[in-house]
Scaffold this motif. Structure first.
Motif, short mmCIF file in Angstrom:
data_model
loop_
_atom_site.label_atom_id
_atom_site.label_comp_id
_atom_site.label_asym_id
_atom_site.label_seq_id
_atom_site.Cartn_x
_atom_site.Cartn_y
_atom_site.Cartn_z
N TRP A 106 0.90 -1.33 0.00
CA TRP A 106 -0.06 -0.08 -0.14
C TRP A 106 0.85 1.31 -0.04
CZ3 TRP A 106 -0.77 3.32 4.49
CH2 TRP A 106 -1.37 4.36 4.23
N LEU A 107 1.95 1.14 0.94
CA LEU A 107 2.95 2.38 0.87
C LEU A 107 3.79 2.58 -0.66
CD1 LEU A 107 4.38 1.77 4.41
CD2 LEU A 107 2.92 3.86 3.55
N ASN A 108 3.87 1.48 -1.06
CA ASN A 108 4.87 1.56 -2.41
C ASN A 108 3.62 2.19 -3.50
OD1 ASN A 108 6.97 0.58 -1.37
ND2 ASN A 108 6.80 -1.52 -2.24
N ASP A 109 2.21 1.84 -3.37
CA ASP A 109 1.50 2.41 -4.43
C ASP A 109 1.31 3.79 -4.09
OD1 ASP A 109 1.00 -0.28 -5.31
OD2 ASP A 109 -0.82 -0.39 -4.16
N TRP A 110 1.25 4.34 -2.95
CA TRP A 110 1.11 5.87 -2.64
C TRP A 110 2.21 6.51 -3.11
CZ3 TRP A 110 4.48 8.90 -0.09
CH2 TRP A 110 3.89 10.16 0.23
N HIS A 123 12.13 8.21 -6.77
CA HIS A 123 11.03 7.14 -6.47
C HIS A 123 11.56 6.28 -5.49
CE1 HIS A 123 8.07 4.15 -8.45
NE2 HIS A 123 7.89 4.27 -6.90
N THR A 124 10.85 6.09 -4.33
CA THR A 124 10.96 5.55 -3.03
C THR A 124 10.10 4.17 -2.92
OG1 THR A 124 11.99 7.53 -2.05
CG2 THR A 124 11.82 5.62 -0.64
N ALA A 125 10.60 3.03 -2.37
CA ALA A 125 9.70 2.19 -2.07
C ALA A 125 10.23 1.32 -0.75
CB ALA A 125 9.56 1.00 -3.12
N THR A 126 9.35 0.62 -0.23
CA THR A 126 9.68 -0.22 1.12
C THR A 126 9.56 -1.70 0.95
OG1 THR A 126 9.80 0.03 3.41
CG2 THR A 126 7.68 0.32 2.00
N LEU A 127 9.93 -2.45 1.98
CA LEU A 127 9.63 -3.87 2.09
C LEU A 127 9.34 -4.16 3.61
CD1 LEU A 127 12.89 -5.46 1.30
CD2 LEU A 127 12.76 -3.38 2.34
N ASP A 132 4.79 -12.36 0.13
CA ASP A 132 4.76 -12.01 -1.32
C ASP A 132 5.93 -10.62 -1.40
OD1 ASP A 132 3.36 -10.16 0.62
OD2 ASP A 132 1.95 -9.52 -0.55
N VAL A 133 6.84 -10.58 -0.36
CA VAL A 133 7.76 -9.40 -0.52
C VAL A 133 8.62 -9.27 -1.78
CG1 VAL A 133 9.56 -10.73 0.91
CG2 VAL A 133 9.57 -8.18 0.79
N ARG A 134 9.10 -10.52 -2.35
CA ARG A 134 9.71 -10.35 -3.56
C ARG A 134 8.94 -10.00 -4.66
NH1 ARG A 134 11.59 -12.33 -8.11
NH2 ARG A 134 13.90 -12.65 -8.47
N ALA A 135 7.58 -10.53 -4.65
CA ALA A 135 6.84 -10.05 -5.74
C ALA A 135 6.34 -8.49 -5.61
CB ALA A 135 5.40 -10.75 -5.59
N TYR A 136 6.10 -7.95 -4.70
CA TYR A 136 5.75 -6.33 -4.71
C TYR A 136 7.21 -5.71 -4.76
CZ TYR A 136 6.34 -6.13 0.46
OH TYR A 136 6.82 -6.19 1.78
N GLU A 162 14.75 -15.21 6.41
CA GLU A 162 14.69 -15.74 4.94
C GLU A 162 13.70 -15.37 4.01
OE1 GLU A 162 14.66 -20.13 5.62
OE2 GLU A 162 16.67 -20.19 6.34
N LEU A 163 12.73 -14.80 4.56
CA LEU A 163 11.56 -14.31 3.92
C LEU A 163 11.91 -12.97 2.84
CD1 LEU A 163 8.72 -14.19 6.17
CD2 LEU A 163 8.70 -15.60 4.10
N LEU A 164 13.17 -12.46 3.35
CA LEU A 164 13.70 -11.29 2.76
C LEU A 164 14.77 -11.42 1.76
CD1 LEU A 164 14.09 -8.47 5.63
CD2 LEU A 164 12.44 -8.38 3.45
N ASP A 165 15.13 -12.91 1.59
CA ASP A 165 16.37 -13.26 0.78
C ASP A 165 16.09 -12.80 -0.69
OD1 ASP A 165 18.89 -14.43 1.36
OD2 ASP A 165 18.35 -15.99 0.30
N GLY A 166 14.97 -13.41 -1.23
CA GLY A 166 14.73 -13.27 -2.48
C GLY A 166 14.51 -11.79 -2.99
N ALA A 167 14.17 -10.90 -1.99
CA ALA A 167 14.04 -9.46 -2.31
C ALA A 167 15.27 -8.76 -2.28
CB ALA A 167 13.08 -8.71 -1.35
N TRP A 168 16.29 -9.09 -1.23
CA TRP A 168 17.48 -8.77 -1.27
C TRP A 168 18.30 -8.95 -2.53
CZ3 TRP A 168 16.84 -5.15 1.88
CH2 TRP A 168 16.55 -5.21 3.24
#
Length: 309
Positions: A106-110, A123-127, A132-136, A162-168
């Protein structure tokens, strides 16, 4: 304007930064021969979220360390963005962050809309560690996100989860920088400190982490990580100011390491959530006495090169 003085506030509680402050900030840049400033750590987020952040500071919430923390630039969104431009800030960020699952997307959409309507905003985003973190994160990168914000203290999560590993991994591959609050200041969190970040970097050595607040108060540990990993940077947010020096003074013995890492130190301010005028951060860097070349690189050139400005 004296750089220790509080900026004047009108009766509605909105900042009225006088022309003197804008003039002095611009004069600072001009003296160094810079076209302006690049500030990698400024906060813009949905107004109702930001108001809650301000309320937390007003109530001296636990993560403030119980320290009185008046918000100097308590103004509405457009006024705050305009003020940065008056200061001659050519590029700034919208550091926003979730404190619970289901909030980051939601924050990323804003943030997409904010970047489009706000000249100068990177343009800034977060995680957040969630399934679903890697997807968004991928969606945000595809949408043009140029920098991410991670807040280990507020989010109360382990960055090595480990949930963040794909995003990193995705961010390392895309070479998109991440400003991460991972030091234990002003109050320690369950997962703050250098240990978890070292585990992340061991897995993703090309990840462009920008350690917020110079890693306060574990300054030397985070300098060590920057010396070990060539893509690690540090931002100056609040570091070296009178406010921070009372809480967690930067060790003088480490100053030569700042010179050695001069191409990987970036200006950050925490605007608008600072208890002193913007100019004071710049003066605090100047009084380190590391030279105009170092100062110009920190306040503009390093950030301009990182973001291709």
């Amino acid at each position: 304007m004296d750089d220790h003085a509080r900026a004047p506030v009108d009766r509605a509680g909105l900042v009225e930064a006088g022309p003197e402050e804008a003039f002095e900030v611009r004069r600072f840049s001009a003296r160094l021969g810079l076209p302006g400033l690049v500030d990698v750590h400024t906060h813009f987020m949905p107004e109702r979220v930001l108001r809650k952040v301000w309320d937390y500071f007003d109530r001296l919430g636990p993560l403030t360390g119980g320290i009185e923390w008046p918000i100097t630039y308590r103004a509405e969104e457009r006024q705050r963005a305009s003020l940065l431009r008056e200061f001659g800030v050519r590029a700034f960020t919208a550091m926003l962050y979730p404190h619970k699952p289901g909030m980051a997307r939601w924050l990323n959409d804003w943030a997409v809309g904010f970047a489009r309507r706000t000249p100068g905003c990177l343009h800034t985003a977060t995680l957040f560690p969630e399934p679903d973190v890697r997807a968004y994160v991928g969606e945000a990168v595809e949408a043009g996100a140029r920098v991410f914000k991670a807040h280990v203290q507020v989010g109360a999560y382990d960055p090595a989860d480990e949930l963040l590993d794909g995003a990193w991994g995705l961010l390392a591959e895309a070479q998109v920088p991440v400003v991460i609050h991972c030091g234990s200041g002003p109050a320690p969190g369950k997962h703050t400190g250098p240990e978890s970040i070292a585990r992340v970097l061991a897995r993703h050595p090309r990840l462009r982490l920008i350690v917020a607040h110079m890693g306060m108060p574990e300054y030397e540990d985070f300098l060590g990580l920057a010396e070990q990993y060539g893509q690690v940077r540090l931002d100056t947010t609040m570091a070296f100011t009178d406010f921070a020096e009372r809480l967690a003074p930067f060790p003088r013995r480490a100053l030569p390491r700042l010179t050695d890492l001069g191409d990987r130190i970036l200006l950050g301010s925490d605007f608008p959530n600072i208890p002193y005028p913007y100019l004071h951060q710049l003066r605090a860097l100047e009084r380190l006495g590391l030279g105009d070349d170092w100062l110009g690189a920190v306040c503009h050139d390093n950030g301009a090169r990182l973001f291709g400005l």
